[in-house]
Each structure stands twice: as structure tokens, then as C-alpha cells.
Design an enzyme around this catalytic site. Structure first.
Site, PDB file in Angstrom:
ATOM      1  CD  GLN A 207      41.879  26.077  32.627  1.00 17.04           C
ATOM      2  OE1 GLN A 207      42.696  25.905  33.338  1.00 17.04           O
ATOM      3  NE2 GLN A 207      40.898  26.963  32.428  1.00 17.04           N
ATOM      4  CB  ALA A 228      40.979  30.109  30.026  1.00 21.34           C
ATOM      5  CB  SER A 233      44.148  28.006  30.786  1.00 23.32           C
ATOM      6  OG  SER A 233      44.685  28.161  31.787  1.00 23.32           O
ATOM      7  CG  HIS A 235      46.806  28.655  35.227  1.00 26.10           C
ATOM      8  ND1 HIS A 235      47.957  28.484  36.405  1.00 26.10           N
ATOM      9  CD2 HIS A 235      46.152  29.566  35.461  1.00 26.10           C
ATOM     10  CE1 HIS A 235      47.399  29.650  37.114  1.00 26.10           C
ATOM     11  NE2 HIS A 235      46.329  30.306  36.520  1.00 26.10           N
ATOM     12  CG  ASP A 242      46.619  31.527  40.016  1.00 23.32           C
ATOM     13  OD1 ASP A 242      47.162  32.240  38.773  1.00 23.32           O
ATOM     14  OD2 ASP A 242      45.846  30.859  39.640  1.00 23.32           O
ATOM     15  CD  GLU A 289      42.468  35.704  36.751  1.00 29.12           C
ATOM     16  OE1 GLU A 289      43.465  35.226  36.750  1.00 29.12           O
ATOM     17  OE2 GLU A 289      41.333  35.357  36.368  1.00 29.12           O
ATOM     18  CG  HIS A 292      47.251  34.710  36.105  1.00 31.10           C
ATOM     19  ND1 HIS A 292      46.586  33.528  36.043  1.00 31.10           N
ATOM     20  CD2 HIS A 292      48.012  35.020  35.010  1.00 31.10           C
ATOM     21  CE1 HIS A 292      46.943  33.012  34.725  1.00 31.10           C
ATOM     22  NE2 HIS A 292      47.954  34.015  34.235  1.00 31.10           N
TER      23      HIS A 292
HETATM   24 ZN   LIG Z   1      45.720  32.352  37.223  1.00 30.19          ZN
END
Ligand SMILES: [Zn+2]
Length: 321
Positions: A207, A228, A233, A235, A242, A289, A292
């Protein structure tokens, strides 16, 4: 005989007068007591500081006794009446709502509440709280809540190449999110769609690289909008996918796809939510997004779907309070 009768009559009169006197005293006493008691009530005190009877009743109806006592220590303010009518009103944020309203008078009350509840009245990343990882699928990671570098989910499960792009073994989710994602995938597949994962779990280090790359390529402001800061993040949670479509042509835009429409109506049934929806950038800090999607559990996802709120708002109101 006559005198005795007269004496008795006189006595009866005194007894009668005495009884009446006692009754009058009792009635006066009770009235006086009730008066005193009412003056000590919150309703009377609210009226004393300027609220109407109707407003005082509304305040007492909407707030707990302790909360009303806080109102009594403040100056009379009609904005309080409007704020307490809002669904996501939180008493602990009252001072901040009032202050923010003064600065942002063109914003609606609903916006004011959403922004203050989620800390979005502060500059992005200007303050950081540690993410409570014990909340598991309900943990919050955003521009104010961050994971530290020691967070490494152990129970990651790998998405095979049937479900994900990239090198084998690169796409992972926490096991319980993985299982629900499989249910979602199957349901989408039955509806005629073939979802593919582009990106999922990303560790702290990667990240960091993603953000640095965006910053170098597009500048800090743009980078903050699309990637981020490290620790911030979602993630990194292992609860995020995603997505794209397997049959996507080159100019494919997920936002305009049938897959996206299907997800919007169905993903919550499997515990997934669209994390950065259109029109909510002022709360999430992210441009929309459509690809996401975040696992939060079916109950939370259903509330978020029904009430059309972001996860940040849900967390503030239903979890953090
Ligand atoms: Zn994402």
C-alpha cells in the site's frame, strides 16, 4: 335543657369549622408542593431558559434525562430543536454540529450530521484513530482510522485464477469474507455475470508503494483522492475486492455495466457494500469507485443498503455511537 342544646350546637359548629380548615390547609399544601416540584422539573427549567412549552416537550421526548440536563447548561438555541429531529443525531457531537453549522450555513442538517459524525469536518488525514481490529468484519479503515503495520490477517484464503486476475496466489481474502464472496460470485454467475477480482488483500508495504507511485505520477492532491495513505487502505483489511467482468471489452466501464447494477441490488444479501458510492465523496473522501466492494456482514450491509448510508456513517451511529 335549652342551654345544653345550645352548647352542643356550638361545639358541632367548631368541629365542622375545624374539619373544613384542615381540608383547606391540605389542599393549599398540596398545591404549593406541586408548584415547587414542577419548578424543579426539566420542562419548567427549559421554559425558564427560553424554550416554549411545545419545544420543551419535544426536547424531553427526544433526549434522555442526562441529555436534557446538558441542554439546560447551554444557551437557548433553536438549531438544537432541528438537530434532535435528525435520525443520526448523536448527543456527544452536539457542540461540534452547532459550531460546524455556523461555518457551513448552506449545508443541510443531514449533511452536517453525516460530516461531523464521521470526522469529515476535519482535513483528511489530519487526525488518526487506531482501527479496532477486534470488530473483525466491522472494523473501520478510512482517512481517519488506520491499521498499524503489525496487522497481518492470518486466516487469508487465496482466490484461484477462476475468480481473479494476476499472478497465481496474489489475490486473497480473510476466510469468512472469502466464503461469502463465493456465495456472491455464484449468485452473480447464476444471473448471467462472470465477476473477476482485480485486487483484494494488500499488505502494509505494498500500500505504501501504491500511494508513493500515485503521488509521484499525479501529485499529492490527486494521489490523496485515489489512493490511501499507508495504514488507511481498506485493502489492508483483507475484506475488500476490486471487481471487473471477465467479458469486459477494452473500453469497459464497470460503473456502466450490468454487473454493477446487479451488485448494487444484490451484494448486501451476501454482506458486501459499495464502499465509495457516488455523491458521498464529502463523507468518504474518495471519488466514486464502483468496483470497490467491502465485506461488512449481512446485517450491517442490509442496514446500509436500506438506509442508503456509507460505512463511515454506519460505524459512527451504530457501532461507535
Ligand atoms: Zn479498491
Amino acid at each position: 335543657m335549652k342551654r345544653k342544646k345550645l352548647k352542643l350546637k356550638k361545639q358541632a359548629y367548631y368541629i365542622f369549622a375545624g374539619i373544613v380548615g384542615i381540608f383547606v390547609a391540605i389542599i393549599l399544601g398540596v398545591n404549593f408542593y406541586n408548584d415547587l416540584k414542577y419548578k424543579e422539573s426539566n420542562e419548567a427549567k427549559l421554559i425558564t431558559i427560553g424554550y416554549t412549552l411545545e419545544q420543551a416537550k419535544k426536547i424531553e421526548e427526544k433526549l434522555t434525562k442526562e441529555e436534557v440536563e446538558k441542554i439546560l447548561n447551554m444557551e437557548k438555541n433553536d438549531n438544537i430543536l432541528s438537530l434532535i429531529e435528525e435520525k443520526y443525531f448523536l448527543m456527544k457531537n452536539l457542540d461540534n454540529y452547532l459550531e460546524y453549522m455556523k461555518k457551513e450555513s448552506e449545508k443541510s442538517l443531514t449533511e452536517i450530521i453525516a460530516i461531523v459524525n464521521t470526522h469529515a469536518n476535519n482535513k483528511w488525514y489530519s487526525k488518526t484513530f487506531e482501527t479496532n481490529i477486534d470488530l473483525k468484519e466491522q472494523m473501520l479503515v478510512n482517512k481517519f482510522y488506520a491499521l498499524n503495520e503489525n496487522y497481518n490477517p492470518e486466516n487469508l484464503k487465496t482466490l484461484s485464477l477462476q475468480y481473479a486476475y494476476g499472478e497465481p496466489g496474489t489475490n486473497k481474502l480473510i476466510d469468512y469474507a472469502y466464503d461469502k464472496y463465493m456465495d456472491l460470485w455464484e449468485a452473480a454467475n447464476e444471473a448471467g455475470y462472470y465477476l473477476m477480482v482485480n485486487s483484494s488483500y494488500r499488505d502494509y508495504e505494498s500500500q505504501k508503494q501504491t500511494y508513493e507511485y500515485c503521488k509521484a505520477a499525479k501529485g499529492e492532491r490527486k494521489a490523496d483522492e485515489i489512493a490511501a495513505h499507508v495504514g488507511h487502505s481498506e485493502h489492508q483489511t483483507g475484506l475488500v475486492v476490486d471487481m471487473t467482468s471477465k467479458n469486459a471489452p477494452e473500453d469497459f466501464k464497470f460503473k456502466e455495466s450490468e454487473e454493477y447494477k446487479w451488485l448494487k441490488e444484490n451484494a448486501h444479501k451476501y454482506g458486501f457494500i459499495e464502499r465509495y458510492p457516488e455523491g458521498k465523496t464529502f463523507i468518504t473522501g474518495y471519488s466514486p469507485e464502483s468496483w470497490h466492494w467491502r465485506y461488512v456482514g449481512i446485517d450491517a450491509a442490509t442496514v446500509i443498503y436500506n438506509e442508503n448510508i456509507t460505512y463511515d456513517e454506519y460505524y459512527a451511529y451504530y457501532i461507535e455511537k
